[in-house]
Motif scaffolding. Structure first.
Motif, mmCIF file in Angstrom:
data_model
loop_
_atom_site.group_PDB
_atom_site.id
_atom_site.type_symbol
_atom_site.label_atom_id
_atom_site.label_comp_id
_atom_site.label_asym_id
_atom_site.label_seq_id
_atom_site.Cartn_x
_atom_site.Cartn_y
_atom_site.Cartn_z
ATOM 1 N N ASN A 198 0.891 -1.005 -0.057
ATOM 2 C CA ASN A 198 0.013 0.037 -0.011
ATOM 3 C C ASN A 198 1.029 1.241 0.237
ATOM 4 O OD1 ASN A 198 -2.064 -1.686 0.000
ATOM 5 N ND2 ASN A 198 -2.808 -1.228 2.245
ATOM 6 N N GLU A 199 1.718 1.385 -0.860
ATOM 7 C CA GLU A 199 2.789 2.346 -1.096
ATOM 8 C C GLU A 199 3.738 2.618 0.128
ATOM 9 O OE1 GLU A 199 2.564 3.573 -4.298
ATOM 10 O OE2 GLU A 199 1.136 2.144 -4.530
ATOM 11 N N SER A 213 -2.516 -8.601 -3.011
ATOM 12 C CA SER A 213 -2.517 -8.658 -4.413
ATOM 13 C C SER A 213 -0.989 -8.142 -4.861
ATOM 14 C CB SER A 213 -3.713 -7.784 -5.160
ATOM 15 O OG SER A 213 -4.708 -8.225 -4.886
ATOM 16 N N GLU A 228 0.984 -6.253 -7.621
ATOM 17 C CA GLU A 228 0.695 -5.346 -8.734
ATOM 18 C C GLU A 228 1.676 -5.659 -10.032
ATOM 19 O OE1 GLU A 228 0.450 -1.264 -7.960
ATOM 20 O OE2 GLU A 228 0.496 -0.632 -10.281
ATOM 21 N N ARG A 283 -1.417 -1.673 -14.379
ATOM 22 C CA ARG A 283 -2.624 -1.782 -13.450
ATOM 23 C C ARG A 283 -3.134 -3.062 -13.208
ATOM 24 N NH1 ARG A 283 -6.289 3.383 -15.320
ATOM 25 N NH2 ARG A 283 -4.346 4.914 -15.256
ATOM 26 N N PHE A 323 -3.096 -6.958 -11.522
ATOM 27 C CA PHE A 323 -2.628 -7.367 -10.471
ATOM 28 C C PHE A 323 -3.153 -8.891 -10.304
ATOM 29 C CE2 PHE A 323 -6.828 -7.139 -8.453
ATOM 30 C CZ PHE A 323 -7.316 -6.136 -9.173
ATOM 31 N N ILE A 351 -4.047 -11.842 -7.330
ATOM 32 C CA ILE A 351 -4.366 -12.045 -5.749
ATOM 33 C C ILE A 351 -3.290 -13.109 -5.322
ATOM 34 C CG2 ILE A 351 -6.044 -12.979 -4.234
ATOM 35 C CD1 ILE A 351 -8.170 -11.568 -6.101
ATOM 36 N N ARG A 353 5.687 -4.867 -5.577
ATOM 37 C CA ARG A 353 4.678 -3.743 -4.988
ATOM 38 C C ARG A 353 3.502 -4.548 -4.849
ATOM 39 N NH1 ARG A 353 4.337 1.159 -8.306
ATOM 40 N NH2 ARG A 353 4.646 2.546 -6.641
ATOM 41 N N HIS A 392 -0.714 -4.795 -2.725
ATOM 42 C CA HIS A 392 -1.751 -4.125 -1.949
ATOM 43 C C HIS A 392 -2.716 -4.890 -1.309
ATOM 44 C CE1 HIS A 392 -0.712 -0.778 -4.897
ATOM 45 N NE2 HIS A 392 -0.504 -1.566 -5.817
ATOM 46 N N ALA A 393 -3.068 -4.568 -0.187
ATOM 47 C CA ALA A 393 -3.896 -5.140 1.019
ATOM 48 C C ALA A 393 -5.206 -4.281 0.880
ATOM 49 C CB ALA A 393 -3.313 -5.395 1.831
#
Lengths: 490, 213
Positions: free
Chosen positions: B13-14, B47, B49, B53, B55, B57, B71, B73-74
């Motif tokens: 998440n960055e 997920s 990335e 864009r 991604f 899972i 990278r 993302h949750a």
């Protein structure tokens, strides 16, 4: 007092969203809105650029903790698009009911669980949740600075303006005798809407001065009127309430140059006259006369929190800035003018006409329709000396005839369009048996007693109103306007 | 630590998160992120990335290869419920039932007033009956935990091996959520909202049915 949060939604986006949320099955459905934002002392506006519908059964599925959930894959897909385009993300669903709505405890708990992560992913853009009933909205908006606000109302802008609140607002006060006759048409609610509106008028010449008077007499509460010029003796025949004294005609027509110079400097500014007219019409009005050029950034920024805009100035640069503000800040507007074309070579007068062009963030813009000529913009950026040096032919319009009656047709029709639009009384779609659409440009040709309609076109790739990531549509404060940086020009 | 393992800084998440790579389970990535202050929970969906864009899972048990460009993302699902559905205590009760009966399908039908009707599928019946399993249904009222959970419902074709009747407390030919059902009337005379739960009551009713003659 903190500014309120107002979600602005173009009519086409709302139509798509409403059909999805309320198809008649009485069930819950979900979607996402991609939004820009604009902040002012008046309010924080969330500007809906587009809706992404959540497909039932795939993106919007039965939940374990709740009736339905938006699938994390759907959320992430939307979030990545918003992240890359520098936009905010609002996740939404609907409840039953009609005129009031509120979040459930489950909804709020879900926001508190999931939104901090989304704020991180979106790299400090806005995140939030919305819930709709058929005529109501509630919102929980999370700002990157840690602030968290509710949505006060949503404004749907298009051929007609409508508003959604969390619950019906209180009954407005009676309008009073001053507006009694028009309140019989617009109602106390309509009169209250006028009183709360902030309207920008670009140009205080013939057409702009009429718009100013009409709006003031309608009861519009706040007008910003912009024009850099002083009244010229030749303007007196068209600018409302102006006089030879305002124009310093005697001095300016004097045979002595120094007296003429004094007259030039003492003539009233057009916006000062407009201010006087507005206060006479409505002693409670808030009027901001701005002596300046809308092409300058500091002047243009005075318009970005308006609710409606009128363009009554005819330069290509003014059109460009007006067009940009309409689409960047989702403010509906209308361009008006009157033209008496004269053939430069023969001197023959063509068909005079008055024109009214609604410009709303939905249906094509002035740029899509070839009404902002790049060559004229270039010409207008030159100084007089540069123009003469390059020997540009003088535009015939500079000397074209201009008549108050032509201006009044455009101004009257445009302010009618405004009044019926913002009070929700205008028709949203074409009426049966008629050929014109609400967005059509209208031309009034008095010599032939002709009224012509022209449907604007929309270029999907337009940089002003298109849906591409490069477009300024709904970008709000995130991008700059096509204006001159004032500090470089003194 | 395996000598080939090493610390890798990835993004979640960055946020930069240090994990033990090069291969690591999805759950470990999330746990590391939580430990290092990223605002996620362990049950968020992870997920990775990829380009454009896209991604992929990553399940909790999935092993991924990470590097400094990885990278992740949750994201949590966004739960939505009508304001009048599933009061919080009712939702918690349903969570408790799911935790008490792991692996069993739990069907929830929210009422208009904040309660819910619940069915738990495939509960073992034990010896007394011809059928090995039955579903159990019951309603959790909107004022739970202050109200008893009563009655319960099971499949309507239940038969005892000894061919005797159903016995006291069991009446056939009811309907529960569209299913023909036998009603089990086992009221709790000493229901205590500070202690009793829907899951506990269901366990008691199941035990009673298994022991019934």
């Amino acid at each position: 007092m903190k500014p309120l949060v107002n979600l602005v939604i173009p009519y086409s986006v709302w139509s798509q969203l409403k059909s999805h949320l309320f198809p008649g099955d009485g069930d819950e459905h979900g979607a996402a809105l991609v939004v820009g934002s604009a902040s002012s002392e008046r309010e924080i506006r969330l500007l809906a650029k587009k809706v992404v519908l959540a497909k039932d059964g795939a993106d919007y599925v039965p939940g374990s903790r709740s009736y339905r959930v938006l699938n994390p894959s759907f959320i992430l897909q939307c979030a990545l698009e918003c992240r890359d385009d520098g936009m905010g993300l609002l996740l939404l669903h609907n409840h039953g009911g009609t005129n009031s709505v509120t979040f459930s405890n489950v909804d709020i708990e879900s926001h508190e669980r999931g939104y901090p992560a989304l704020l991180d992913i979106l790299r400090q853009q806005i995140v939030g949740g919305l819930v709709f009933a058929e005529n109501a909205i509630a919102g929980d908006i999370w700002f990157p600075n840690g602030d968290r606000r509710t949505v006060d109302h949503a404004t749907i802008v298009g051929p007609v303006t409508t508003r959604l609140y969390q619950s019906p607002p209180p009954r407005p006060p009676a309008s009073g005798t001053h507006y009694d006759r028009q309140a019989r048409l617009f109602g106390d609610r309509g009169q209250e809407i006028f009183s709360k509106y902030k309207v920008g008028i670009i140009g205080a010449g013939g057409a702009g001065s009429l718009v100013n008077e009409f709006l003031a007499r309608l009861g519009v509460g706040h007008i910003v009127i912009i024009d850099p010029e002083r009244l010229d003796p030749s303007n007196v025949s068209r600018v409302v309430d102006s006089s030879s004294w305002d124009a310093m005609t005697r001095l300016r027509e004097n045979r002595f140059r120094w007296l003429r110079c004094i007259g030039d400097h003492l003539a009233a500014h057009k916006v000062s006259i407009a201010s006087r007219v507005a206060r006479k019409a409505n002693s409670r009005i808030r009027i901001e006369p701005i002596i300046g050029n809308v092409v300058n950034d500091d002047v243009a920024m005075r318009l970005v929190d308006c609710d409606y805009l009128f363009l009554a100035a005819d330069s290509a640069q003014a059109r460009l800035v007006f067009n940009a503000i309409v689409h960047q800040y989702l403010i509906p507007g209308i361009q008006i003018g009157a033209k008496v074309p004269v053939d430069q070579e023969t001197g023959v007068v063509g068909e005079p006409y008055s024109v009214v062009r609604p410009v709303v963030p939905d249906h094509g813009c002035l740029s899509c329709n070839g009404l902002i000529l790049p060559s004229k913009i270039t010409d207008e950026t030159l100084s007089d000396e540069q123009r003469k040096a390059q020997r540009y032919v003088e535009d015939s319009e500079i000397f074209a005839p201009s008549v108050i009656t032509l201006n009044s047709v455009a101004a009257g029709h445009a302010t009618n369009e405004f009044a019926f639009n913002v009070t929700g009384l205008a028709h949203a779609t074409r009426r049966p048996g008629h050929h014109n659409d609400p967005y059509d440009y209208i031309y009034f040709e008095p010599r032939g007693r002709v009224i012509r309609y022209e449907s604007p076109r929309k270029n999907a790739a337009c940089r002003e109103c298109g849906m591409t990531s490069k477009s300024r549509l709904a970008r709000g404060d995130a991008v700059t306007l096509p204006t001159r940086i004032r500090s470089q020009n003194g | 630590m395996n000598s080939q393992n090493h610390e890798v800084s990835v993004l979640v998440n960055e946020n930069p998160v240090s994990v033990v790579g090069p291969r690591i389970e999805g759950r470990m990535i999330k746990q590391a992120a939580i430990d290092q202050g990223v605002k996620i929970r362990i049950d968020f969906i992870l997920s990775e990335e990829q380009n454009d864009r896209k991604f992929k899972i990553i399940g909790d048990a999935d092993v991924v290869t990470v590097n400094k460009n990885s990278r992740f993302h949750a994201v949590a699902p966004d739960d939505n419920s009508e304001a009048s559905l599933l009061k919080t205590d009712v939702a918690d009760a349903i969570e408790g039932i799911k935790a008490t009966f792991p692996g069993k399908e739990v069907i929830v039908s929210a009422d208009a007033d904040g309660g819910a009707s619940v069915i738990v599928e495939d509960i073992d019946l034990g010896m007394p009956f011809d059928q090995e399993k039955t579903w159990f249904g019951f309603r959790i009222g909107f004022q739970y935990p202050h109200g008893d959970i009563y009655p319960h419902f099971v499949r309507n074709d239940l038969k005892r091996k000894n061919a005797s009747g159903l016995g006291p407390g069991l009446t056939p030919n009811h309907n529960f959520l569209g299913r023909n059902a036998i009603q089990i009337s086992r009221r709790s005379n000493y229901w205590d909202p500070t202690r009793d739960t829907a899951a506990l009551k269901l366990l008691k009713v199941i035990e009673w049915l298994r022991r019934s003659q």
